[in-house]
Scaffold this active site. Structure first.
Site, PDB file in Angstrom:
ATOM      1  N   ASP A   6       4.237  -2.829 -10.781  1.00  0.00           N
ATOM      2  CA  ASP A   6       2.906  -2.354 -10.430  1.00  0.00           C
ATOM      3  C   ASP A   6       2.542  -1.346 -11.515  1.00  0.00           C
ATOM      4  O   ASP A   6       3.414  -0.810 -12.202  1.00  0.00           O
ATOM      5  CB  ASP A   6       2.942  -1.688  -9.047  1.00  0.00           C
ATOM      6  CG  ASP A   6       1.622  -1.053  -8.684  1.00  0.00           C
ATOM      7  OD1 ASP A   6       0.580  -1.722  -8.794  1.00  0.00           O
ATOM      8  OD2 ASP A   6       1.633   0.131  -8.292  1.00  0.00           O
ATOM      9  N   ASP A   8      -0.343   1.503 -11.433  1.00  0.00           N
ATOM     10  CA  ASP A   8      -0.702   2.857 -11.013  1.00  0.00           C
ATOM     11  C   ASP A   8       0.337   3.409 -10.039  1.00  0.00           C
ATOM     12  O   ASP A   8       0.583   2.843  -8.981  1.00  0.00           O
ATOM     13  CB  ASP A   8      -2.084   2.857 -10.356  1.00  0.00           C
ATOM     14  CG  ASP A   8      -3.177   2.369 -11.304  1.00  0.00           C
ATOM     15  OD1 ASP A   8      -2.988   2.461 -12.524  1.00  0.00           O
ATOM     16  OD2 ASP A   8      -4.214   1.902 -10.804  1.00  0.00           O
TER      17      ASP A   8
END
Length: 183
Positions: A6, A8
């Site tokens: 992922d 952020d």
């Protein structure tokens, strides 16, 4: 082995507010170096990221591309390579197939890299959505405590997911993975 990250909260600082410019996109300490170490050790790295800020018109594809160019350049400076970045530009209400926790982004990565399956791959995230997407796509899943990770870890106590490893941050995960220690 493929490592899907992922963005952020795993690679860059994230406090729940949208990152709307290249200047706001700042890597977490040690994250870029960790990606470089993975690549140097023979792992392939891809990114799966929800980016509903596009649908909300907080930023556009040009700004997102510039953020990803910055990320790629920083990783390349550490001797690494981002193989592919898959992103969902849709609003959460759009009910698309690519927004995590659905596994669409991971299948996009699988197809882009010509993989027959994602078995043996690892999805690394800071939210339950990341972990659920990874598990739904057939990956192993690991949580990092950066970004939303500490809150996610707390909620996993109430609603657990099977076989989730937890690490302080991406660097800790990479240290563990490269040392061959069991999680």
């Amino acid at each position: 082995m493929l490592i899907i990250l992922d963005r952020d909260g795993v690679i860059n600082a994230y406090d729940g507010h949208y990152i709307c410019s290249v200047d706001e996109w700042q890597p977490l300490p040690g994250s870029i170096e960790a990606i470089g170490r993975l690549c140097k050790a023979g792992y392939k790295v891809a990114i799966a990221t929800n980016q509903s800020g596009i649908a909300r018109r907080y930023y556009d594809l040009g700004i997102l591309d510039a953020m990803h160019l910055k990320l790629k350049q920083l990783v390349e400076a550490e001797g690494g390579c981002i193989e592919f970045i898959a992103f969902c530009p849709h609003h959460p209400d759009d009910d698309c197939d690519c927004r995590k926790p659905k596994p669409g982004l991971l299948h996009t990565i699988q197809n882009a890299l010509g993989l027959s399956s994602l078995a043996g791959s690892l999805m690394v995230g800071d939210s339950r959505k990341d972990l659920e997407a990874g598990l739904a796509a057939g990956c192993q899943a690991s949580l990092v405590r950066t970004g939303n990770g500490k809150d996610t870890e707390h909620h996993l106590i109430k609603r657990p997911l099977e076989n989730i490893s937890v690490f302080e941050d991406l660097s800790d995960l990479v240290d563990n993975l490269l040392s061959g220690r069991p999680d």
